[in-house]
Design a protein around this motif. Structure first.
Motif: not given
Length: 140
Positions: A40-45, A47-54, A62-75
């Motif tokens: 589980i990766d967090d935006e604040g603590t 690397c989540l969204f660090r390499d994402w394009e705007p 738009a898909a979620l209807g909000y800005h998530p602050t965490w997500g599940v990273q699967v490698d």
């Protein structure tokens, strides 16, 4: 290593409980099928969204209807196909809603689209074979 991000609509505690119930490991890091690594990766603590394009972030919001602050990273190791494993994780994590992002398209994939094999611009979810075939450099 190939990466998929999943953004379940359930809260973080429920996501952690589901991962702990179905995967090996714990304490924020799990393995699945030996060569699939889940955190589980967090935006604040983290690397989540660090390499994402705007525009990718805008599609997610738009898909979620909000800005998530965490997500599940699967490698997923390149030593395995990983398609079946990623689809099983999507079924587990997105069964009550949410979306997934893969390395190969700029689309927020719903579980229904993943399970039905929906193609967006000729690509299905985690469709690395088609992506690589399109982007393979011709040999001289």
């Amino acid at each position: 290593m190939r990466t998929v991000f999943m953004f379940p609509v359930v809260d973080r505690a429920e996501t952690v409980a589901g991962l702990a119930q179905h995967l090996a490991g714990g304490d924020g890091s799990w393995t699945f099928a030996e060569r699939v690594y889940v955190v589980i990766d967090d935006e604040g603590t983290g690397c989540l969204f660090r390499d994402w394009e705007p525009d990718e972030l805008a599609i997610l919001e738009a898909a979620l209807g909000y800005h998530p602050t965490w997500g599940v990273q699967v490698d997923i190791s390149g030593r395995i196909d990983g398609t079946a494993e990623v689809r099983r994780l999507a079924a587990l994590l997105l069964r009550r809603g949410g979306v997934a992002f893969d390395d190969y398209s700029e689309h927020a994939w719903t579980l229904q689209e993943i399970e039905s094999g929906t193609a967006i611009e000729g690509l299905r979810f985690f469709d690395f074979r088609t992506y690589y075939a399109r982007h393979r450099r011709p040999t001289a």
